[in-house]
Design a protein around this motif. Sequence first.
Motif, PDB file in Angstrom:
ATOM      1  N   ALA A   1       0.815  -1.219   0.000  1.00 55.44           N
ATOM      2  CA  ALA A   1       0.000   0.000   0.000  1.00 55.44           C
ATOM      3  C   ALA A   1       0.846   1.265   0.000  1.00 55.44           C
ATOM      4  N   GLY A   2       2.176   1.112   0.135  1.00 55.91           N
ATOM      5  CA  GLY A   2       3.050   2.276   0.155  1.00 55.91           C
ATOM      6  C   GLY A   2       3.083   2.984   1.490  1.00 55.91           C
ATOM      7  N   GLU A   3       2.620   2.314   2.545  1.00 55.27           N
ATOM      8  CA  GLU A   3       2.569   2.938   3.863  1.00 55.27           C
ATOM      9  C   GLU A   3       3.872   2.776   4.633  1.00 55.27           C
ATOM     10  N   ILE A   4       4.660   1.763   4.286  1.00 58.33           N
ATOM     11  CA  ILE A   4       5.937   1.520   4.955  1.00 58.33           C
ATOM     12  C   ILE A   4       6.999   1.235   3.894  1.00 58.33           C
ATOM     13  N   VAL A   5       8.262   1.211   4.326  1.00 57.25           N
ATOM     14  CA  VAL A   5       9.358   0.806   3.445  1.00 57.25           C
ATOM     15  C   VAL A   5      10.163  -0.277   4.146  1.00 57.25           C
ATOM     16  N   SER A   6      11.052  -0.923   3.391  1.00 55.12           N
ATOM     17  CA  SER A   6      11.799  -2.061   3.914  1.00 55.12           C
ATOM     18  C   SER A   6      13.270  -1.943   3.531  1.00 55.12           C
ATOM     19  N   CYS A   7      14.063  -2.916   3.990  1.00 56.31           N
ATOM     20  CA  CYS A   7      15.500  -2.917   3.744  1.00 56.31           C
ATOM     21  C   CYS A   7      15.957  -4.337   3.412  1.00 56.31           C
ATOM     22  N   PHE A   8      16.892  -4.452   2.479  1.00 54.79           N
ATOM     23  CA  PHE A   8      17.519  -5.739   2.166  1.00 54.79           C
ATOM     24  C   PHE A   8      18.962  -5.664   2.649  1.00 54.79           C
ATOM     25  N   SER A   9      19.278  -6.421   3.686  1.00 49.19           N
ATOM     26  CA  SER A   9      20.556  -6.302   4.382  1.00 49.19           C
ATOM     27  C   SER A   9      21.419  -7.517   4.062  1.00 49.19           C
TER      28      SER A   9
END
Length: 438
Positions: free
Chosen positions: A129-137
């Motif tokens: 929904a575009g409400e949060i973002v994430s990370c690829f570590s």
Amino acid sequence: MIDFRVEPEFQEKLNWMDTFVREECELVDLLFPRAVDMYDVKNSKARDIIRPLQEKVKAQGLWACHLGPHLGGPGYGQVKLALMNEIIGRSNWAPTIFGTQAPDTGNAEILALFGTEEQKRRYLDPLMAGEIVSCFSMTEPQAGADPKEFECKAWAEGEEWVIEGEKWFSSNARFAEFLIVMAVTNPENKPHERMSMFLVPGDAPGIEIIRNSKIMSDSPDPDDDSGAHAYIRYNKVRVPKDAMLGEPGQAFKVAQARLGGGRIHHAMRTVGMCGRAIEMMLERAVSRQTQGKRFADHQFVQGIIGDSICELEQFRLLVLKTAWLIDESEAGREEHGAARPWIGMCKVTLARVFHDIVHRAVHLHGSLGASLETPLYKMWAGIPSLSVADGPTEVHKIQVAKHFLKKAIPGDRLFGTDHIPTRLEKAKRRFAAELETA
């Protein structure tokens, strides 16, 4: 037969996208030029502007189109997605406005394929929904992207996994609601079967961001807090047993779910950026005059433009063929993995074509091109990071070469199959009768 044509109805969608990106998304680039703002969901000024634009995209049925139908997406296929990403690549903000920003697209695919229902509810739905973002570590300070040198590890304690070690260039970690972390769990296995993948909440105790590094396109001002590429220490971070995504030691198989298509989208966005640079060159050539005639009438300028158009068309067709091969593999008309060497070719070619075209565009614009007053400065500053994204170019060159070397057939060890004197003797024997009567 290779066919890149699309239905008239889809072409109308592409036409709408092209106008929308030029007239709306590129304006947002000017208002919020810092890359860090694209991932800061708490930046209310930026979000107040882009949310209505995102709604327009959703109304067109073009939101987050990267997921296949089995994962709840429209199932456009890679050729159509490539054509869409060519347009999206013109604008820095367009991926966010279309719900296709990296690394969230790939992380969404991993969650959709390997996450639990609770993980999908908590993270995948708001991510889509575009409400949060994430990370690829994944990468590490001492190892870069070489998995054989990874040291960050995880081990089981009761009903939990414990993660300990350092990661480097974990983009957007400072804003991420969750991180997907690759850690060594099976050190006795073969190199590519030593790591496992974990879903880690962004607020988990023990996540320590040592610093947020900037890249060359960011401001060098030390008071400008725009670094978004984290150097992280996982200080015995604890996650539940079901935080592992996929099976133990299978992190690379999990990662492959996000890389192939993502690299094609990345490549076609580069095509879009190069296309914008060429548009600027063409406009400059017919607008300016030197030595008594237009730039466009000087042969050197014509050569610069001609080289750029030829190189971009070659690269564009390479990417589209690769996208077509992926579609054919998924449809069962090509063997699984048939596109892999071509994906490597796209990666190898991408940075060189981008460098050469942007360099020519900067040169043709003279001092204006070297200033901060055109989009060219951000393109030029992005070349170094583009060159190392998705792993070292040299690795992909080796993989491409090995693929074709496996198919190579040894010939005469002295002179080779195409040795003219040897083949001439063969030709004389083959047509001896005809030569006698001629």
